[in-house]
Design a protein around this motif. Structure first.
Motif, PDB file in Angstrom:
ATOM      1  N   GLU A   4      36.566   9.858  10.280  1.00 27.99           N
ATOM      2  CA  GLU A   4      37.701  10.654  10.773  1.00 27.99           C
ATOM      3  C   GLU A   4      39.025   9.968  10.455  1.00 27.99           C
ATOM      4  O   GLU A   4      39.995  10.617  10.027  1.00 27.99           O
ATOM      5  N   GLN A   8      42.141  11.260   7.929  1.00 31.29           N
ATOM      6  CA  GLN A   8      43.546  11.299   8.347  1.00 31.29           C
ATOM      7  C   GLN A   8      44.420  10.555   7.347  1.00 31.29           C
ATOM      8  O   GLN A   8      45.523  10.993   7.014  1.00 31.29           O
ATOM      9  N   GLN A  11      45.141  12.617   4.224  1.00 30.39           N
ATOM     10  CA  GLN A  11      46.048  13.751   4.402  1.00 30.39           C
ATOM     11  C   GLN A  11      47.490  13.327   4.668  1.00 30.39           C
ATOM     12  O   GLN A  11      48.375  14.171   4.784  1.00 30.39           O
ATOM     13  N   SER A 205      38.914  19.285  -0.537  1.00 28.34           N
ATOM     14  CA  SER A 205      38.501  19.830   0.754  1.00 28.34           C
ATOM     15  C   SER A 205      37.453  18.924   1.374  1.00 28.34           C
ATOM     16  O   SER A 205      36.644  18.309   0.666  1.00 28.34           O
ATOM     17  N   ASP A 206      37.515  18.832   2.683  1.00 26.34           N
ATOM     18  CA  ASP A 206      36.464  18.169   3.444  1.00 26.34           C
ATOM     19  C   ASP A 206      35.326  19.179   3.534  1.00 26.34           C
ATOM     20  O   ASP A 206      35.458  20.217   4.174  1.00 26.34           O
ATOM     21  N   SER A 209      34.293  20.032   7.399  1.00 26.24           N
ATOM     22  CA  SER A 209      35.204  20.823   8.240  1.00 26.24           C
ATOM     23  C   SER A 209      35.835  21.986   7.484  1.00 26.24           C
ATOM     24  O   SER A 209      36.440  22.871   8.090  1.00 26.24           O
ATOM     25  N   LYS A 210      35.713  21.977   6.156  1.00 25.52           N
ATOM     26  CA  LYS A 210      36.301  22.987   5.256  1.00 25.52           C
ATOM     27  C   LYS A 210      37.829  22.910   5.192  1.00 25.52           C
ATOM     28  O   LYS A 210      38.478  23.782   4.634  1.00 25.52           O
ATOM     29  N   LYS A 211      38.423  21.855   5.712  1.00 25.56           N
ATOM     30  CA  LYS A 211      39.874  21.693   5.659  1.00 25.56           C
ATOM     31  C   LYS A 211      40.296  21.257   4.265  1.00 25.56           C
ATOM     32  O   LYS A 211      39.685  20.373   3.657  1.00 25.56           O
ATOM     33  N   THR A 212      41.350  21.870   3.723  1.00 23.13           N
ATOM     34  CA  THR A 212      41.831  21.539   2.380  1.00 23.13           C
ATOM     35  C   THR A 212      43.127  20.736   2.446  1.00 23.13           C
ATOM     36  O   THR A 212      43.897  20.848   3.405  1.00 23.13           O
ATOM     37  N   PHE A 213      43.372  19.950   1.398  1.00 27.05           N
ATOM     38  CA  PHE A 213      44.587  19.150   1.303  1.00 27.05           C
ATOM     39  C   PHE A 213      44.761  18.720  -0.145  1.00 27.05           C
ATOM     40  O   PHE A 213      43.871  18.926  -0.981  1.00 27.05           O
TER      41      PHE A 213
END
Length: 495
Positions: A4, A8, A11, A205-206, A209-213
């Motif tokens: 985690e 962070q 990002q 993307s993670d 979690s499907k979070k993109t950056f």
């Protein structure tokens, strides 16, 4: 080293010197060399470290005896030098292994004697033991499993053996401890270019979690192995495929069947391949095949024909007969070979690595073999420095001890998994799934697929508490293990 906190960090606004795409042998070698020069380094992998090809090799550190016949002396010399490095710097997960080549004609006796003496000569000061001839009586005493009829003795030589998946994890930890950043389950989804078509940023993307950056870097390196062409096309849609995918399978034979003390090399099978029979933590490992695979797959499937081929090859060489009922696991891996001339058999394609640059600035590392992972990394960073993409001094990766301050305190081959052990793997080794535990932190699926499946439920429930997951996650993880188990021969073995 919680995942985690790493996410962070990724990002937050910053510019990296080097970003490596691919957490297998070649990518880890590139990142290791980059941190050895003080470069701000990030390595990502869409899956877990070593999930693909790099955990499914024959577990050998070698120069490549069979490459001598093709005259690839520079490739062999490089491999022998890098073999010495890995045995010295990762001594806790590698060791010297004696190999026995049984001979049944005086012509082969002379041929292999000369070949292995050249092998000794090419190793130079990086040698780990001289090859020698053993007469028939001595060979039968040392390897009573070898077929005795017509035996003229054996040629013996030394190479290295290692735990490939474990080395992947230890290199990743070493990169982290050396100031680099590594992140599994982070995918490269594309690139953002400037008006001239030069890469500015990578879209990520993670995958959990499907979070993109987006990530900015002075240089991006494509070290995705069998998936290298797919990554290259994200940067250049006109990219022409360079990788030829070859499949190799291995069989694990249960303890008590062969009881090998020395490894056996069968140098000339009916179709010209090389087959090894190698002792591995009480089991015997037989491999490998060499079959073209049409497309890259993250979890390739063996064929029954390949299993039968290996069994028939072993049974033609040994006194003890090995059957399908003696197999405890089957695993298949894919080799990222460079495309050769049309019509060339995959076994004849060179294992040399190539480094080039796409029009948009993506650096591609193609081909190669496990033993030379560090040299591939050094050559890649040299290539990048020579093109003024980054400023850095000479490589010092050959002086980095992979085992120093990173060794796992638990037995990676024990079928007992304590709660404290799971906490260690999650907190210190990036584990996010039951598969991460059973296949790459522990090696249980590779040894005995049925016993590994039996552990899945208990491991899933304990990991759910550690990762704060619900009952649905537990069910999904257990299903994934059963799906993977089919690729490791569960249905074949359960007959």
């Amino acid at each position: 080293m919680k995942r985690e906190s790493i996410l962070q960090q990724l990002q937050s606004p910053q510019t990296w010197d080097i970003v490596v795409i691919g957490g297998g042998a070649s990518g880890l070698g590139v990142a290791l060399d980059a941190v050895s020069r003080g470069l701000k380094t990030l390595l990502i992998d869409r899956y877990d470290f070593g999930k693909g090809t790099s955990s499914k090799s024959t577990k050998l550190l070698h120069g490549g005896v069979r490459y001598l016949e093709k005259g690839e002396f520079d490739l062999v010399r490089e491999g022998l030098r890098e073999r010495y490095y890995a045995l010295e710097k990762a001594a806790h997960i590698s060791h010297r292994q004696q190999f026995v080549i049984p001979v049944y004609s005086y012509w082969h006796l002379i041929k292999y004697w000369i070949g292995l003496k050249i092998y000794d000569f090419l190793s130079g000061r990086f040698g780990i033991g001289f090859s020698f001839y053993a007469n028939t009586l001595s060979t039968r005493q040392e390897c009573p499993e070898i077929k005795a009829r017509g035996l003229k003795g054996s040629i013996n030589y030394f190479d290295g053996q290692f735990d490939d998946a474990r080395l992947c994890i230890e290199i990743a930890k070493t990169i982290h401890k050396s100031g680099g950043t590594v992140a599994n389950y982070v995918s490269c989804d594309g690139f953002e270019m400037d008006s001239n078509g030069k890469i500015l940023r990578m879209v990520c993307s993670d995958t959990l979690s499907k979070k993109t950056f987006t990530i900015e870097s002075q240089c991006f390196v494509n070290a995705a192995g069998t998936f290298s062409d797919k990554v290259a096309k994200l940067a250049n849609p006109d990219h022409i495929d360079r990788i030829r995918v070859s499949r190799g399978i291995h069989l694990l034979i249960k303890p008590g069947i062969l009881n090998l003390k020395k490894a056996i090399l069968i140098p000339e099978t009916e179709d010209g391949r090389v087959v090894f029979i190698i002792p591995w933590n009480g089991y015997s490992m037989v491999g490998t095949t060499d079959v073209d695979n049409n497309t890259p797959e993250i979890e390739p499937m063996y064929t029954r024909e390949e299993v039968n081929y290996l069994l028939s090859t072993v049974n033609a060489c040994l006194q003890t007969r090995v059957g399908a009922g003696d197999i405890t696991s089957v695993f298949a891996g894919l080799r990222p070979l460079l495309k050769g001339k049309p019509g060339t058999k995959s076994k004849d394609v060179s294992r040399k690595h190539v480094i080039d640059e796409s029009p948009g600035g993506l650096v591609n590392v193609l081909g190669g073999k496990w033993t030379s992972f560090r040299k591939m990394g050094e050559d890649t960073i040299d290539f990048i420095v020579q093109r003024n993409k980054v400023q850095a001094g000479s490589s010092t990766s050959s002086s980095i001890a992979i085992s120093e301050r990173t060794c796992c305190p638990y037995d990676p081959y024990s079928f007992d998994i304590s709660a404290d052990e799971l906490v260690y793997y999650v907190d210190h080794e990036f584990c996010q799934s039951v598969e991460d535990i059973l296949l790459r932190r522990k090696r249980l699926m590779f040894f005995d697929v049925m016993r590994a499946v039996q552990l899945a439920d208990n491991v899933a429930r304990q990991m759910a508490d550690l990762l704060q997951k619900d009952a649905r996650w537990i069910d999904e993880e257990i299903k994934k293990i059963h799906d993977i188990a089919d690729k490791f021969g569960l249905k074949l073995i359960a007959r």
